[in-house]
Design a protein around this motif. Structure first.
Motif, PDB file in Angstrom:
ATOM      1  N   UNK A 176       8.446   4.991   6.302  1.00  0.00           N
ATOM      2  CA  UNK A 176       9.519   5.684   7.034  1.00  0.00           C
ATOM      3  C   UNK A 176       9.239   7.177   7.099  1.00  0.00           C
ATOM      4  N   UNK A 177       8.907   7.717   5.925  1.00  0.00           N
ATOM      5  CA  UNK A 177       8.654   9.151   5.849  1.00  0.00           C
ATOM      6  C   UNK A 177       7.414   9.532   6.668  1.00  0.00           C
ATOM      7  N   UNK A 178       6.380   8.708   6.533  1.00  0.00           N
ATOM      8  CA  UNK A 178       5.141   8.997   7.271  1.00  0.00           C
ATOM      9  C   UNK A 178       5.363   8.887   8.778  1.00  0.00           C
ATOM     10  N   UNK A 179       6.228   7.921   9.185  1.00  0.00           N
ATOM     11  CA  UNK A 179       6.529   7.770  10.615  1.00  0.00           C
ATOM     12  C   UNK A 179       7.237   9.021  11.135  1.00  0.00           C
ATOM     13  N   UNK A 180       8.230   9.492  10.361  1.00  0.00           N
ATOM     14  CA  UNK A 180       8.976  10.692  10.776  1.00  0.00           C
ATOM     15  C   UNK A 180       8.022  11.874  10.899  1.00  0.00           C
ATOM     16  N   UNK A 181       7.140  11.979   9.906  1.00  0.00           N
ATOM     17  CA  UNK A 181       6.176  13.084   9.898  1.00  0.00           C
ATOM     18  C   UNK A 181       5.263  13.030  11.124  1.00  0.00           C
ATOM     19  N   UNK A 182       4.769  11.817  11.424  1.00  0.00           N
ATOM     20  CA  UNK A 182       3.875  11.642  12.571  1.00  0.00           C
ATOM     21  C   UNK A 182       4.623  11.888  13.882  1.00  0.00           C
ATOM     22  N   UNK A 183       5.857  11.393  13.939  1.00  0.00           N
ATOM     23  CA  UNK A 183       6.676  11.543  15.145  1.00  0.00           C
ATOM     24  C   UNK A 183       6.946  13.024  15.411  1.00  0.00           C
ATOM     25  N   UNK A 184       7.326  13.736  14.348  1.00  0.00           N
ATOM     26  CA  UNK A 184       7.586  15.185  14.474  1.00  0.00           C
ATOM     27  C   UNK A 184       6.336  15.900  14.984  1.00  0.00           C
ATOM     28  N   UNK A 185       5.195  15.474  14.433  1.00  0.00           N
ATOM     29  CA  UNK A 185       3.934  16.116  14.782  1.00  0.00           C
ATOM     30  C   UNK A 185       3.602  15.869  16.261  1.00  0.00           C
ATOM     31  N   UNK A 186       3.825  14.633  16.690  1.00  0.00           N
ATOM     32  CA  UNK A 186       3.536  14.304  18.094  1.00  0.00           C
ATOM     33  C   UNK A 186       4.455  15.064  19.039  1.00  0.00           C
ATOM     34  N   UNK A 187       5.741  15.129  18.689  1.00  0.00           N
ATOM     35  CA  UNK A 187       6.714  15.831  19.537  1.00  0.00           C
ATOM     36  C   UNK A 187       6.356  17.313  19.607  1.00  0.00           C
ATOM     37  N   UNK A 188       6.003  17.868  18.433  1.00  0.00           N
ATOM     38  CA  UNK A 188       5.637  19.284  18.379  1.00  0.00           C
ATOM     39  C   UNK A 188       4.401  19.542  19.256  1.00  0.00           C
ATOM     40  N   UNK A 198       0.856  -1.199   0.000  1.00  0.00           N
ATOM     41  CA  UNK A 198       0.000   0.000   0.000  1.00  0.00           C
ATOM     42  C   UNK A 198       0.888   1.244   0.000  1.00  0.00           C
ATOM     43  N   UNK A 199       0.272   2.368  -0.336  1.00  0.00           N
ATOM     44  CA  UNK A 199       1.047   3.617  -0.343  1.00  0.00           C
ATOM     45  C   UNK A 199       1.533   3.946   1.069  1.00  0.00           C
ATOM     46  N   UNK A 200       0.777   3.490   2.064  1.00  0.00           N
ATOM     47  CA  UNK A 200       1.184   3.723   3.459  1.00  0.00           C
ATOM     48  C   UNK A 200       2.461   2.959   3.760  1.00  0.00           C
ATOM     49  N   UNK A 201       2.507   1.712   3.256  1.00  0.00           N
ATOM     50  CA  UNK A 201       3.662   0.858   3.485  1.00  0.00           C
ATOM     51  C   UNK A 201       4.872   1.366   2.694  1.00  0.00           C
ATOM     52  N   UNK A 202       4.605   1.786   1.462  1.00  0.00           N
ATOM     53  CA  UNK A 202       5.708   2.260   0.602  1.00  0.00           C
ATOM     54  C   UNK A 202       6.390   3.501   1.190  1.00  0.00           C
ATOM     55  N   UNK A 203       5.614   4.287   1.928  1.00  0.00           N
ATOM     56  CA  UNK A 203       6.167   5.542   2.455  1.00  0.00           C
ATOM     57  C   UNK A 203       6.218   5.543   3.980  1.00  0.00           C
TER      58      UNK A 203
END
Lengths: 412, 219
Positions: free
Chosen positions: A258-270, A251-256
């Motif tokens: 790493x990037x989506x995890x970083x994005x979510x992680x940044x968002x949570x930290x922020x 899926x597109x979620x699986x393909x991306x």
């Protein structure tokens, strides 16, 4: 309405009197915290949402690839079409090429697409200019990314030379494989710097020729029915594909991921860090309410003399924290969404003042500042802020409840 | 006194001031009958306010017994049993005169139409019908004290305790407030214990007492 609730409201928002300064400052402090949280999580969410949209618009919901070439794509397409939830598929071939125009070389990724089917899966036509250029794409033409066209100095009607790594293989066998001349029929603009700079589109046939793939393709993009979970559908597709074919759906979620995890992680930290703005504002609420308890000591004594119980007096101050939280959240949401509404104007003014328009585009990839407000974050902001503000009223409430009416009435 | 609504026996109260123990009240016996008005005079620091605090149940005595009407003096009964008027009025500045009066009822229960009508009636009775929507800051000292009197009578108490209610008022306004207080108590059958320095005001009550050396005597 219980008296402590009524009095809490009246002390914060008295009728017929000027808005109390301490209320205004406390509400403003909480509102600023909420506004910053809404703006930052929405913009971060916007980046994620934009990336999702762009990924799905360029890859489809699910991508099926083989261990090597898929030699019989029509058979795989027929198998995929039988799976409930799959509404369309389109094959693709891809690989790096060298493109030359007016002595300017570029080395983008070339995508071979099935012009007759691609629009069922990927809304390419939306991004291609001039309108109708996608329909004009044939085996002797090419559509360039907008920034790639600029870098090559190519326009619609220009002819570019395209060479694939196959030329190197042929050269090793003392064969000559001349670059293919293709006519530029249009350009696409996704608004994403990386895609617009380093991707070009040709027909699947042209790509198969350039790479010597015969009838094979590198993969298939799959369009799912709206509302289906891409990961669940990917599992269903993988279960339906014959193991012998060695095909894998992702899926597109699986393909991306790493990037989506970083994005979510940044968002949570922020979110976590910015929540401290609300905590700091809550301290100012505590301080203001403590001053209020001292200032209103004799009134608190009177309430006790009139029959008010200590827990009710405590509730009066606790509710003041709650109401400041509610008012601050409401004002903060209005402020946050107001700023988000004019975000592009703000960014434009900022980049013009700092002359950083080009840098913004280079580093942030998007022409417009995206925004997407995740309802879950919104609920967390509202509940978190009101909860913290209510807690801010606890210490003043405890101090007020501890006052003995007789001593409070006697205080100077 | 068989119809006493307030009865205290040998009330005593002392305070620590540094290392010194000051005995403010040394056995106060007092009975107040329903509808009776009693004044208590005494020098400054003689313990008049302390006595009123004990009688109202806001403070507890070191020794002695206190009873209200036919039951014990409990904080839970205070709001319904007695009303209080203070020297400094103690009106809530954020709400208007009407809401200040209604607050006494609001603390007991959510006010309904009957309570609102009574608050209006009391404000009219103290001559402030036209000032009902005025905030305390917009009222004169005498008007504020009249609002406080109306508030004290809001729950139809059996007893009204007034602690130097004219202390912050000029003579003329003070006279008017005392006259109003006595009239209202007479009309409603409410007993009154008035702490005052003013001899003329004290003489208007049924019984005059004097607090001296921690004990009550006839003035």
């Amino acid at each position: 309405m219980p008296w402590y609730l009524y009095l809490a409201l009246k002390q914060l928002f008295p009728t017929g009197r000027r808005f109390p300064f301490f209320t205004a400052i406390s509400v403003l402090g909480v509102a600023l915290g909420v506004a910053v949280l809404v703006i930052s999580t929405s913009v971060m969410g916007g980046f994620g949402h934009k990336i999702r949209e762009m990924t799905v618009d360029t890859q489809g919901d699910v991508q099926v690839r083989g261990d090597g070439l898929i030699e019989t794509p029509a058979e795989v397409q027929a198998q995929l079409a039988k799976i409930p939830g799959v509404i369309a598929t389109t094959p693709f071939a891809e690989g790096p090429v060298a493109i030359m125009h007016a002595q300017k070389p570029q080395f983008p990724a070339l995508q071979g697409i099935d012009v007759t089917r691609v629009s069922q899966v990927i809304p390419l036509a939306r991004y291609v200019h001039p309108a109708g250029a996608l329909a004009e794409l044939d085996d002797d033409s090419i559509i360039l990314g907008s920034q790639l066209a600029l870098a090559l100095g190519a326009r619609v009607g220009s002819k570019v030379e395209v060479a694939s790594p196959l030329a190197y293989e042929k050269f090793k066998r003392d064969e000559i494989f001349l670059p293919r001349e293709l006519r530029v029929v249009g350009y696409f603009e996704f608004g994403h710097q990386a895609l617009d700079t380093s991707v070009a589109l040709v027909t699947l046939r042209a790509m198969q020729d350039l790479y010597g793939l015969g009838g094979g393709v590198h993969g298939l993009n799959v369009k799912l029915a709206p509302g289906l979970d891409p990961d669940a559908m990917t599992a269903r597709i993988n279960a339906a594909l014959p193991p012998a074919a060695r095909l894998h759906a992702r899926s597109w979620l699986d393909l991306n991921q790493d990037f989506l995890f970083v994005l979510q992680f940044e968002r949570n930290i922020m979110f976590f860090l910015l929540m401290f703005i609300v905590v700091v504002a809550a301290f100012s609420v505590t301080s203001s309410l403590l001053i209020s308890v001292v200032r209103k000591t004799r009134e608190i004594g009177l309430l006790g003399a009139l029959g008010g119980k200590p827990r009710q007096v405590a509730a009066c101050f606790c509710f003041q924290g709650f109401f400041i939280g509610v008012a601050g959240t409401a004002v903060g949401l209005a402020l946050g969404f107001g700023v988000l509404h004019v975000r592009d104007d703000i960014v434009e003014i900022f980049t013009k003042l700092t002359q950083s328009e080009a840098a913004m585009l280079r580093f942030y990839q998007f022409r417009h500042l995206p925004s997407y407000t995740d309802p879950n974050y919104l609920v967390a902001i509202v509940i978190g802020t009101i909860g913290i503000s209510t807690l801010a009223g606890l210490l003043p409430a405890w101090r007020a409840a501890k006052l003995k009416p007789v001593e409070a009435l006697r205080s100077e | 006194m068989s119809n006493a609504i307030l009865s205290s026996r040998a009330l005593a109260k002392s305070y620590l001031s540094g290392d010194r123990c000051i005995e403010v009240l040394r056995g106060v016996d007092l009975e107040v009958a329903a509808g009776e008005s009693v004044s208590i005079r005494g020098e400054s620091g003689s313990g008049k306010s302390t006595l009123l605090n004990l009688l109202s149940g806001l403070d507890t005595a070191d020794r002695g017994a206190l009873a209200w009407a036919d039951g014990p003096a409990l904080a839970d009964r205070r709001a319904e049993f007695l009303g209080m008027v203070f020297q400094a009025f103690y009106l809530i500045p954020e709400i208007d005169a009407f809401q200040n009066v209604l607050m006494a009822a609001r603390i007991l229960r959510a006010p309904g139409a009957a309570e609102r009508a009574r608050a209006k009636e009391l404000l009219a009775r103290v001559g402030l019908a036209e000032r009902a929507t005025h905030l305390p800051a917009q009222l004169s000292g005498g008007e504020r004290q009249r609002v406080a009197v109306a508030r004290a009578l809001m729950n139809s108490p059996k007893l009204l305790l007034a602690d130097e209610p004219t202390g912050n008022l000029d003579e003329h306004t003070g006279d008017a407030v005392i006259a109003l207080l006595l009239d209202l108590c007479r009309e409603t059958g409410t007993a009154l214990v008035l702490v005052t320095h003013n001899v003329a005001h004290a003489q208007k009550t049924n019984r005059q007492l004097f607090l001296r050396e921690g004990k009550l005597s006839h003035g």
